[in-house]
Design an enzyme around this catalytic site. Structure first.
Site, PDB file in Angstrom:
ATOM      1  N   PHE A 158      47.616  47.331  43.380  1.00  0.00           N
ATOM      2  CA  PHE A 158      47.250  47.573  44.536  1.00  0.00           C
ATOM      3  C   PHE A 158      46.333  46.502  45.098  1.00  0.00           C
ATOM      4  O   PHE A 158      45.999  46.033  46.222  1.00  0.00           O
ATOM      5  CB  PHE A 158      46.528  48.934  44.722  1.00  0.00           C
ATOM      6  CG  PHE A 158      46.401  49.275  46.354  1.00  0.00           C
ATOM      7  CD1 PHE A 158      47.301  49.485  47.153  1.00  0.00           C
ATOM      8  CD2 PHE A 158      44.902  49.350  46.722  1.00  0.00           C
ATOM      9  CE1 PHE A 158      47.246  49.767  48.376  1.00  0.00           C
ATOM     10  CE2 PHE A 158      44.980  49.809  48.041  1.00  0.00           C
ATOM     11  CZ  PHE A 158      45.859  49.768  48.978  1.00  0.00           C
ATOM     12  N   TYR A 159      45.297  45.984  44.225  1.00  0.00           N
ATOM     13  CA  TYR A 159      44.511  44.991  44.355  1.00  0.00           C
ATOM     14  C   TYR A 159      45.145  43.679  44.872  1.00  0.00           C
ATOM     15  O   TYR A 159      44.897  43.130  45.983  1.00  0.00           O
ATOM     16  CB  TYR A 159      43.727  44.579  43.168  1.00  0.00           C
ATOM     17  CG  TYR A 159      42.981  43.236  43.265  1.00  0.00           C
ATOM     18  CD1 TYR A 159      41.971  43.050  44.152  1.00  0.00           C
ATOM     19  CD2 TYR A 159      43.338  42.348  42.292  1.00  0.00           C
ATOM     20  CE1 TYR A 159      41.231  41.625  44.138  1.00  0.00           C
ATOM     21  CE2 TYR A 159      42.589  41.208  42.562  1.00  0.00           C
ATOM     22  CZ  TYR A 159      41.646  40.885  43.450  1.00  0.00           C
ATOM     23  OH  TYR A 159      41.145  39.399  43.418  1.00  0.00           O
ATOM     24  N   ALA A 160      46.312  43.476  44.453  1.00  0.00           N
ATOM     25  CA  ALA A 160      46.892  42.095  44.431  1.00  0.00           C
ATOM     26  C   ALA A 160      47.791  42.486  45.983  1.00  0.00           C
ATOM     27  O   ALA A 160      47.969  41.497  46.754  1.00  0.00           O
ATOM     28  CB  ALA A 160      48.003  41.792  43.394  1.00  0.00           C
TER      29      ALA A 160
END
Length: 343
Positions: A158-160
């Site tokens: 999700f960070y990416a």
């Protein structure tokens, strides 16, 4: 030419080093950071104290604002109170694994916070916005070296995904409002004053404490480890060089890293990958201590290999990484022993 530059996230690892470099070259800097407790606050406060003392020593114009960029009122007041020649946006909720546990923290900082910054840049006609992206956007892509022209629409954390969203949001603003934007895809940045959740920090601490080190994927995956000084010169050179439109951009065969709008994306790495085992060996050599290794399978969300093709940023702004892993690791270990008073 002396400029007034806003740096978001200036209590953070990369932001601290960028502000330090800007102050040393004589720029006026406004920094903003929430100083949250994602990791040891004292480390952030010590970075800020170094910047405060440096500004006094150099008689530099430096202002620090403690505030959350997700707060629209705080961001708007900052832009209303100051007239910026450049904005370098480095504030974000970092960490790959934490994004699996707490995705809302990433929505607040990386989506809402980014929106507040880019909207303020539009409103105040900022000449150039440079912002942090990540090599993690390449996700499921296994073709190396990673090139900016390749599609990066399959993030595996999700960070990416939030960082890829920032790139797309930037393009929309560059297209709609002719706001020049440059996104920088960082590749595994390390060095003195780094984050405690980073591999080099964790490995060094565990070796010194005689604790075993978990090496996922048996330590075989590679990373394009990039020393902080190389990253900083790339950020500043990119910020100084304002993004322009690509007049050769072809809508029938679109290059995702450029546009008819003043928009671009650069990889920024060392372009010389090393395995995690090799990275660990460099730490062992610097410490003079062998590590106890616990070899484990690959974790969910981990990218197996990263390798930056940096031809674009080298050609366009004169970026030139020069620090190999052995030298960079030694710099970190020396800082770590000094900061934590280890003989």
């Amino acid at each position: 030419m002396k400029m007034k530059i806003l740096v978001t996230g200036n209590a953070g690892f990369i932001g601290f080093h960028v502000v330090k470099a800007l102050l040393l070259r004589g720029d006026c800097v406004v920094g903003i950071d929430s100083v949250n407790d994602y990791y040891d606050i004292q480390l952030k406060l010590d970075r800020l104290e170094i910047l405060r003392k440096l500004a006094i020593e150099k008689s530099s114009n430096y202002i620090f604002i403690k505030g959350n960029i997700a707060d629209t009122n705080i961001v708007n007041k900052c832009f209303n109170d100051h007239s910026f020649d450049r904005v370098i946006h480095l504030a974000a909720q970092a960490g790959v694994r934490y994004s699996i546990e707490n995705p809302l923290a990433y929505v607040e900082s990386n989506i809402l916070g980014f929106t507040n910054i880019i909207e303020a840049c539009r409103r105040k006609l900022i000449p150039h916005l440079t912002y942090a992206s990540t090599s993690s956007v390449y996700g499921a892509n296994t073709k190396v070296p990673f090139k900016e022209e390749e599609i990066a629409d399959h993030p595996i954390q999700f960070y990416a995904a939030t960082k890829r969203a920032n790139e797309l949001m930037a393009h929309s603003y560059s297209h709609l409002f002719q706001l020049p934007t440059t996104g920088l895809r960082f590749f595994t940045v390390y060095g003195p004053w780094g984050r405690p959740d980073m591999a080099i920090f964790l490995f060094t601490k565990k070796i010194l404490n005689g604790e075993p080190i978990d090496l996922y994927n048996l330590g075989k995956h590679t990373r394009d480890f990039t020393f902080i000084d190389d990253i900083v010169q790339g950020i500043i050179k990119s910020s100084d060089n304002i993004a322009t439109s690509n007049e050769n951009w072809n809508s029938e065969n679109p290059d995702p890293s450029s546009s008819k709008a003043p928009f671009r994306i650069f990889n920024i790495g060392n372009s010389s990958p090393a395995t995690l085992i090799e990275y660990l060996e460099a730490i062992e050599i610097s410490l003079g201590i062998k590590a106890n290794k616990n070899l484990l399978p690959l974790q969910p969300g981990d990218v197996i290999d990263t390798f930056a093709d940096v031809q674009k940023i080298c050609k366009k702004v004169g970026y030139k990484p020069s620090t190999n892993v052995v030298v960079g690791v030694e710099h970190f270990v020396n800082w770590y022993k000094f900061y934590y008073k280890i003989k």
